[in-house]
Design a protein around this motif. Structure first.
Motif, mmCIF file in Angstrom:
data_model
loop_
_atom_site.group_PDB
_atom_site.id
_atom_site.type_symbol
_atom_site.label_atom_id
_atom_site.label_comp_id
_atom_site.label_asym_id
_atom_site.label_seq_id
_atom_site.Cartn_x
_atom_site.Cartn_y
_atom_site.Cartn_z
ATOM 1 N N ILE A 24 14.502 -11.923 -51.067
ATOM 2 C CA ILE A 24 15.026 -11.198 -49.909
ATOM 3 C C ILE A 24 14.749 -9.707 -50.051
ATOM 4 C CG2 ILE A 24 17.126 -10.588 -48.638
ATOM 5 C CD1 ILE A 24 18.240 -13.358 -49.482
ATOM 6 N N LEU A 25 14.983 -9.171 -51.258
ATOM 7 C CA LEU A 25 14.713 -7.753 -51.525
ATOM 8 C C LEU A 25 13.238 -7.436 -51.285
ATOM 9 C CD1 LEU A 25 16.100 -5.745 -54.557
ATOM 10 C CD2 LEU A 25 13.751 -5.456 -53.819
ATOM 11 N N THR A 26 12.355 -8.300 -51.798
ATOM 12 C CA THR A 26 10.910 -8.090 -51.638
ATOM 13 C C THR A 26 10.518 -8.118 -50.164
ATOM 14 O OG1 THR A 26 10.472 -9.082 -53.804
ATOM 15 C CG2 THR A 26 8.629 -8.947 -52.271
ATOM 16 N N ASP A 27 11.090 -9.068 -49.405
ATOM 17 C CA ASP A 27 10.785 -9.157 -47.975
ATOM 18 C C ASP A 27 11.229 -7.886 -47.238
ATOM 19 O OD1 ASP A 27 9.614 -11.633 -48.165
ATOM 20 O OD2 ASP A 27 11.390 -12.752 -47.569
ATOM 21 N N LEU A 28 12.433 -7.404 -47.550
ATOM 22 C CA LEU A 28 12.933 -6.195 -46.877
ATOM 23 C C LEU A 28 12.098 -4.972 -47.260
ATOM 24 C CD1 LEU A 28 16.799 -6.707 -47.188
ATOM 25 C CD2 LEU A 28 15.429 -6.821 -45.109
ATOM 26 N N ALA A 29 11.626 -4.933 -48.503
ATOM 27 C CA ALA A 29 10.810 -3.799 -48.955
ATOM 28 C C ALA A 29 9.487 -3.714 -48.203
ATOM 29 C CB ALA A 29 10.560 -3.908 -50.458
ATOM 30 N N ARG A 30 9.070 -4.814 -47.575
ATOM 31 C CA ARG A 30 7.826 -4.813 -46.794
ATOM 32 C C ARG A 30 8.001 -4.097 -45.447
ATOM 33 N NH1 ARG A 30 7.189 -10.559 -48.833
ATOM 34 N NH2 ARG A 30 5.380 -10.514 -50.216
ATOM 35 N N VAL A 31 9.257 -3.864 -45.053
ATOM 36 C CA VAL A 31 9.526 -3.223 -43.764
ATOM 37 C C VAL A 31 9.501 -1.710 -43.951
ATOM 38 C CG1 VAL A 31 11.127 -3.040 -41.833
ATOM 39 C CG2 VAL A 31 10.949 -5.192 -43.104
ATOM 40 N N ALA A 32 8.499 -1.064 -43.407
ATOM 41 C CA ALA A 32 8.312 0.381 -43.634
ATOM 42 C C ALA A 32 9.470 1.202 -43.078
ATOM 43 C CB ALA A 32 7.002 0.825 -42.996
ATOM 44 N N ASP A 33 10.176 0.681 -42.084
ATOM 45 C CA ASP A 33 11.257 1.428 -41.425
ATOM 46 C C ASP A 33 12.561 1.387 -42.222
ATOM 47 O OD1 ASP A 33 12.090 3.060 -39.340
ATOM 48 O OD2 ASP A 33 12.849 1.399 -38.135
ATOM 49 N N LEU A 34 12.568 0.668 -43.347
ATOM 50 C CA LEU A 34 13.779 0.549 -44.158
ATOM 51 C C LEU A 34 13.617 1.238 -45.509
ATOM 52 C CD1 LEU A 34 14.863 -3.195 -43.718
ATOM 53 C CD2 LEU A 34 15.938 -1.177 -42.715
ATOM 54 N N LYS A 35 14.697 1.828 -45.991
ATOM 55 C CA LYS A 35 14.757 2.314 -47.371
ATOM 56 C C LYS A 35 15.468 1.237 -48.181
ATOM 57 C CE LYS A 35 17.180 5.551 -50.378
ATOM 58 N NZ LYS A 35 18.208 6.619 -50.451
ATOM 59 N N VAL A 36 14.772 0.634 -49.150
ATOM 60 C CA VAL A 36 15.314 -0.479 -49.931
ATOM 61 C C VAL A 36 15.330 -0.092 -51.409
ATOM 62 C CG1 VAL A 36 15.099 -2.923 -50.502
ATOM 63 C CG2 VAL A 36 14.370 -2.107 -48.258
ATOM 64 N N ILE A 37 16.484 -0.243 -52.042
ATOM 65 C CA ILE A 37 16.644 0.114 -53.451
ATOM 66 C C ILE A 37 15.985 -0.953 -54.325
ATOM 67 C CG2 ILE A 37 18.309 0.636 -55.275
ATOM 68 C CD1 ILE A 37 18.125 2.717 -53.044
ATOM 69 N N SER A 38 15.362 -0.527 -55.435
ATOM 70 C CA SER A 38 14.612 -1.432 -56.296
ATOM 71 C C SER A 38 15.510 -2.435 -57.020
ATOM 72 C CB SER A 38 13.828 -0.634 -57.345
ATOM 73 O OG SER A 38 14.717 -0.064 -58.285
ATOM 74 N N ARG A 39 14.895 -3.528 -57.454
ATOM 75 C CA ARG A 39 15.607 -4.578 -58.203
ATOM 76 C C ARG A 39 16.176 -4.022 -59.505
ATOM 77 N NH1 ARG A 39 13.761 -8.378 -62.159
ATOM 78 N NH2 ARG A 39 15.031 -10.270 -62.198
ATOM 79 N N THR A 40 15.408 -3.155 -60.165
ATOM 80 C CA THR A 40 15.871 -2.586 -61.444
ATOM 81 C C THR A 40 17.187 -1.845 -61.266
ATOM 82 O OG1 THR A 40 13.570 -2.311 -62.126
ATOM 83 C CG2 THR A 40 15.226 -1.089 -63.354
ATOM 84 N N SER A 41 17.337 -1.114 -60.160
ATOM 85 C CA SER A 41 18.535 -0.304 -59.940
ATOM 86 C C SER A 41 19.763 -1.140 -59.603
ATOM 87 C CB SER A 41 18.279 0.706 -58.819
ATOM 88 O OG SER A 41 17.230 1.591 -59.159
ATOM 89 N N VAL A 42 19.578 -2.305 -58.981
ATOM 90 C CA VAL A 42 20.743 -3.088 -58.538
ATOM 91 C C VAL A 42 21.206 -4.124 -59.562
ATOM 92 C CG1 VAL A 42 20.147 -2.789 -56.112
ATOM 93 C CG2 VAL A 42 19.319 -4.806 -57.324
ATOM 94 N N MET A 43 20.364 -4.449 -60.555
ATOM 95 C CA MET A 43 20.735 -5.518 -61.483
ATOM 96 C C MET A 43 21.952 -5.165 -62.336
ATOM 97 S SD MET A 43 18.967 -8.043 -60.696
ATOM 98 C CE MET A 43 19.387 -9.190 -62.020
ATOM 99 N N GLN A 44 22.289 -3.871 -62.427
ATOM 100 C CA GLN A 44 23.477 -3.472 -63.195
ATOM 101 C C GLN A 44 24.773 -3.933 -62.517
ATOM 102 O OE1 GLN A 44 24.331 0.866 -62.928
ATOM 103 N NE2 GLN A 44 22.516 0.950 -61.600
ATOM 104 N N TYR A 45 24.694 -4.356 -61.245
ATOM 105 C CA TYR A 45 25.885 -4.774 -60.513
ATOM 106 C C TYR A 45 25.980 -6.294 -60.415
ATOM 107 C CZ TYR A 45 25.681 0.138 -59.240
ATOM 108 O OH TYR A 45 25.616 1.507 -59.287
#
Length: 450
Positions: free
Chosen positions: A261-282
């Motif tokens: 899902i994260l990878t799919d959203l990252a393909r949308v240029a109009d969105l700012k999506v935080i990387s997987r590395t940054s969110v795995m701490q949660y």
């Protein structure tokens, strides 16, 4: 050359990385690497060192490392030439790191030269401190160059940066009006903000002696205001999904759903999506404070959910939350056959893009609806391998990485066209090579052909 014949020498290393390489399509990656090779090999410094037999070029997957055995200035001269040439290649966004340090030459049975050692590793760590356009130097190289009046105006000390394994390195930014990036790298911006907070805390403590209640009141009022104003509306972080399966070993599958899902959203240029590395701490869902997470990650929205897998069935629950006020904006539960898991992930990504009113082009929609593989067993093997690959920073990770390669080999036997498995195979071979678990020519070749 035998082990006993191995000798250390000082290598002057220029480490080059294409920014955003992993987000590109394979054809785009190949084209950028071809252009980069032409630009680099066309520089005077490269040609002179190569003709003198004083240069070794090492491919790194998303760039290259150049080891000059001429003089300290050579990597910096080459970097400036490359930066000038890239003005006519705007599609190539590079960051470069330079260090002079010990390397050892290895010659394989085919009499091909190879270079390894701490000098290369440190150049990469210096480079990792920068962003697109930066030419960063280690403190050691900067001290050598500043002895020459020609270089001194181009050198701008940034202080120290924490890199892999907690190591701190002194870094200098090389730029002029013509080349380089004068902006403070993001890692240093974060450090600067941290230091500012520390200084503010010290002032606040002193002030509390006279006006504790007033100072606390001002701090509480102002902090949320700054956060709300600075956060982009179309920004989101996809938090790790909770594994509700009876088999806790299925956590890798929940991680896979989140990552797709994260990878799919990252393909949308109009969105700012935080990387997987940054969110795995949660990953710990019980300890989450959504407002605090949104503020720390600098996003307006959070997506969280859960995955339950039973036999050939899967249930995925997802909910979109406004991190600024904890409001639930959208929620959906999907009960499908396991074979439909890719469709679920695509539907969630499209629904989120719609909720955030992000423009979704036909190309982006087609990419989101493209499945990585049609073989679910191969996909399972890939997810298990990636979970093992995440352990690469552990000192005793070699066994996990080798096991990951075995899983990927089986996945690729089932689906030879599984591109993401090929990419992960290359990445894990490089982890084994660069982390020193298997720093051999054979391992580097395995990464190249993966």
């Amino acid at each position: 050359m035998s082990i006993g014949d191995t000798r250390l020498e000082i290598g002057h290393v220029l480490f080059i990385d294409i920014v955003g390489y992993s987000k590109l399509l394979v054809k785009q990656q190949s084209e950028l690497l071809r252009e980069l090779n032409e630009v680099v090999s066309g520089t005077n410094e490269f040609r002179q060192a190569e003709s003198a037999g004083k240069l070794i070029r090492l491919p790194t997957g998303d760039g290259m490392a150049l080891v000059f055995r001429t003089n300290t200035e050579a990597p910096a001269e080459c970097a400036i030439e490359i930066a000038r040439a890239l003005k006519s290649h705007p599609a190539i966004q590079l960051r470069m790191g330079i260090h002079s340090g010990p390397v050892n030459e290895v010659v394989d049975v085919n009499q091909r030269a190879n270079i390894a050692g701490a000098g290369i590793n440190m150049a990469q760590r210096v480079m990792d401190c920068g962003d697109a356009g930066h030419i960063l130097l280690s403190k050691h190289v900067a001290e050598d160059l500043e002895q020459d009046d020609r270089w001194r105006p181009l050198l701008h000390d940034l202080g120290t940066c924490e890199v892999k394994h907690g190591i701190r390195v002194g870094v200098t930014n090389l730029y002029s009006d013509e080349v380089g990036n004068p902006q403070l790298p993001k890692k240093f911006q974060t450090l600067q903000k941290h230091r500012s907070r520390v200084r503010w805390a010290e002032v606040a403590i002193a002030f509390l002696v006279l006006a504790a209640v007033v100072a606390a009141f001002i701090f509480v009022l102002r902090k949320p205001t700054r956060s709300v104003l600075s956060v982009a509306e179309k920004s989101i972080a996809v938090l790790p999904f909770e594994n509700l399966s009876e088999e806790k070993a299925n956590a890798f599958f929940a991680d896979g759903v989140q990552d797709e899902i994260l990878t799919d959203l990252a393909r949308v240029a109009d969105l700012k999506v935080i990387s997987r590395t940054s969110v795995m701490q949660y990953k710990d869902t019980a300890a989450r404070n959504l407002r605090e997470i949104g503020e720390k990650l600098g996003v307006a929205h959070l997506l969280e959910g859960s995955v339950q897998r039973v036999a050939n069935k899967v249930r995925v629950n997802a909910q979109l939350i406004d991190a600024r006020n904890d409001a639930h904006l959208w929620a959906q539960t999907y009960d499908r056959d396991l074979a439909d898991v890719f469709a679920i992930q695509s539907e969630i990504a499209e629904a989120i893009a719609q909720q955030l009113q992000a423009h979704l082009s036909s190309t982006e929609k087609a990419q989101i609806n493209t499945t990585p593989t049609t073989d679910l067993v191969a996909y399972d093997l890939f997810l298990r391998a990636r979970q093992l690959g995440d352990l690469s920073n552990n000192p005793d990770a070699k066994g996990s990485l080798l096991q990951a390669i075995t899983l990927l080999e089986e996945a690729l036997r089932r689906d030879p066209k599984f591109l993401r498995a090929h990419c992960l195979m290359c990445e894990i071979h490089l982890d084994l090579y660069w982390e020193g678990f298997d720093h051999t020519d054979a391992r580097r070749e395995l990464a190249r052909v993966a």
